[in-house]
Design a protein around this motif. Structure first.
Motif, PDB file in Angstrom:
ATOM      1  N   HIS A  71     -13.610  -4.777 100.085  1.00 38.36           N
ATOM      2  CA  HIS A  71     -13.458  -5.506 100.661  1.00 38.36           C
ATOM      3  C   HIS A  71     -12.463  -6.753 100.319  1.00 38.36           C
ATOM      4  O   HIS A  71     -11.619  -7.539 101.431  1.00 38.36           O
ATOM      5  N   GLU A  72     -12.378  -6.552  98.776  1.00 36.73           N
ATOM      6  CA  GLU A  72     -11.792  -7.420  98.654  1.00 36.73           C
ATOM      7  C   GLU A  72     -10.696  -7.968  98.524  1.00 36.73           C
ATOM      8  O   GLU A  72      -9.161  -8.662  99.332  1.00 36.73           O
ATOM      9  N   LEU A  73      -9.928  -6.817  97.808  1.00 34.95           N
ATOM     10  CA  LEU A  73      -8.765  -5.715  98.577  1.00 34.95           C
ATOM     11  C   LEU A  73      -7.636  -5.912  99.620  1.00 34.95           C
ATOM     12  O   LEU A  73      -7.676  -6.502 100.420  1.00 34.95           O
ATOM     13  N   PHE A  74      -8.874  -5.449 101.016  1.00 33.57           N
ATOM     14  CA  PHE A  74      -9.220  -4.636 102.242  1.00 33.57           C
ATOM     15  C   PHE A  74      -8.147  -6.795 102.914  1.00 33.57           C
ATOM     16  O   PHE A  74      -7.591  -7.490 103.280  1.00 33.57           O
ATOM     17  N   PHE A  75      -9.640  -8.273 102.545  1.00 28.77           N
ATOM     18  CA  PHE A  75      -8.266  -9.246 102.742  1.00 28.77           C
ATOM     19  C   PHE A  75      -7.960 -10.270 102.444  1.00 28.77           C
ATOM     20  O   PHE A  75      -7.544 -10.189 103.126  1.00 28.77           O
ATOM     21  N   MET A  76      -7.721  -9.626 101.262  1.00 30.52           N
ATOM     22  CA  MET A  76      -5.881 -10.035 100.416  1.00 30.52           C
ATOM     23  C   MET A  76      -5.074  -9.547 101.316  1.00 30.52           C
ATOM     24  O   MET A  76      -4.031  -9.828 100.776  1.00 30.52           O
ATOM     25  N   ASN A  77      -5.209  -7.995 101.401  1.00 29.38           N
ATOM     26  CA  ASN A  77      -3.712  -7.620 101.674  1.00 29.38           C
ATOM     27  C   ASN A  77      -3.224  -7.937 103.283  1.00 29.38           C
ATOM     28  O   ASN A  77      -3.240  -7.136 103.787  1.00 29.38           O
ATOM     29  N   LEU A  78      -4.522  -8.069 104.101  1.00 29.02           N
ATOM     30  CA  LEU A  78      -4.045  -9.344 105.326  1.00 29.02           C
ATOM     31  C   LEU A  78      -3.523 -10.355 105.222  1.00 29.02           C
ATOM     32  O   LEU A  78      -3.594 -11.030 104.442  1.00 29.02           O
ATOM     33  N   GLY A  79      -2.838 -10.587 106.582  1.00 20.79           N
ATOM     34  CA  GLY A  79      -2.559 -11.799 106.849  1.00 20.79           C
ATOM     35  C   GLY A  79      -1.711 -12.359 108.055  1.00 20.79           C
ATOM     36  O   GLY A  79      -1.896 -11.240 108.311  1.00 20.79           O
ATOM     37  N   PRO A  80      -1.708 -13.554 108.187  1.00 27.02           N
ATOM     38  CA  PRO A  80      -1.083 -13.797 109.514  1.00 27.02           C
ATOM     39  C   PRO A  80       0.310 -12.986 109.811  1.00 27.02           C
ATOM     40  O   PRO A  80       0.596 -12.449 109.322  1.00 27.02           O
ATOM     41  N   ALA A  81       0.234 -12.779 111.048  1.00 22.79           N
ATOM     42  CA  ALA A  81       1.529 -11.273 111.586  1.00 22.79           C
ATOM     43  C   ALA A  81       2.914 -12.283 111.547  1.00 22.79           C
ATOM     44  O   ALA A  81       3.833 -11.997 112.252  1.00 22.79           O
ATOM     45  N   ILE A  82       2.872 -12.628 110.422  1.00 27.44           N
ATOM     46  CA  ILE A  82       4.641 -13.064 109.666  1.00 27.44           C
ATOM     47  C   ILE A  82       5.122 -11.405 109.019  1.00 27.44           C
ATOM     48  O   ILE A  82       4.265 -11.560 108.317  1.00 27.44           O
ATOM     49  N   PRO A  83       6.148 -11.382 109.585  1.00 22.83           N
ATOM     50  CA  PRO A  83       6.539 -10.170 109.000  1.00 22.83           C
ATOM     51  C   PRO A  83       6.746 -10.489 107.219  1.00 22.83           C
ATOM     52  O   PRO A  83       6.714 -11.070 106.785  1.00 22.83           O
ATOM     53  N   THR A  84       5.872  -9.429 106.544  1.00 22.73           N
ATOM     54  CA  THR A  84       6.399  -9.504 105.366  1.00 22.73           C
ATOM     55  C   THR A  84       6.964  -7.973 104.707  1.00 22.73           C
ATOM     56  O   THR A  84       6.312  -6.533 106.213  1.00 22.73           O
TER      57      THR A  84
END
Ligand code: MN
Length: 195
Positions: free
Chosen positions: A74-87
């Motif tokens: 879950h740590e990895l999952f929440f960290m590898n999400l972010g606002p829909a700003i293209p990366t």
């Protein structure tokens, strides 16, 4: 003893792809449960060592693995999400993706298909394995089954129902499509760099 990570973005930052209500339940209830239960299990194991009564060890070891893997994934999952700003993947990660999967589109297709076909509850992960010197995509049943020891997760998606049911019901592919809009590749790049 582990502590919950702080979300690096506001609770409504992933809207509309992942609603505040969905994230709040996922983070404050489900994820918190894994962290709390992992800590309780560690405490119980300490008591077992002190009392020298190992009659319950099988269950405790199972809980350690289940709650520990649950908390970490879950740590990895929440960290590898972010606002829909293209990366985007770094040049290094992109080159490796192209080398190991043929193209970014082929990687994305395999990751989406493997996610969609996770049996019951589980995860799908992009991982790096030093021994194999390549990226792979793995399905993980529950939190701890079908893992490849020694692998390093780069990007993960939570395929437990609690992660998407409130918002997407049974439409797994829609959740997966939405996921791609809120992937924070900067975080994946960081993890890949640490290989
Ligand atoms: Mn979850």
């Amino acid at each position: 003893m582990i502590k919950m990570i702080d979300l690096p973005y506001p609770m409504n930052a992933l809207e509309p792809y992942y609603t505040m209500e969905t994230l709040d339940l996922h983070y404050n209830v489900l994820y918190k449960g894994y962290v709390d239960n992992f800590n309780k299990t560690e405490e119980k194991l300490k008591n077992v060592r002190e009392s020298n009564d190992y009659s319950n060890i099988k269950c405790l070891e199972k809980n350690l693995s289940f709650f520990g893997s649950g908390a970490i994934l879950h740590e990895l999952f929440f960290m590898n999400l972010g606002p829909a700003i293209p990366t985007s993947p770094s040049v290094e990660l992109m080159n490796q993706i192209i080398m190991d999967f043929g193209s970014f589109e082929k990687f994305k297709k395999q990751f989406s298909e493997a996610s969609s076909q996770v049996e019951a509850s589980g995860w799908c992960l992009l991982v790096w394995t030093n021994r194999l010197n390549r990226l792979n995509i793995l399905q993980c049943e529950k939190h701890q089954n079908l893992t490849l020891w020694g692998c390093k997760p780069i990007l993960v998606i939570d395929m437990w129902e609690h992660s998407y049911y409130l918002q997407y019901k049974t439409k797994r592919p829609e959740y997966i499509d939405a996921f791609w809009n809120i992937v924070n590749w900067n975080e994946a790049n960081k993890r890949f760099n640490k290989k």
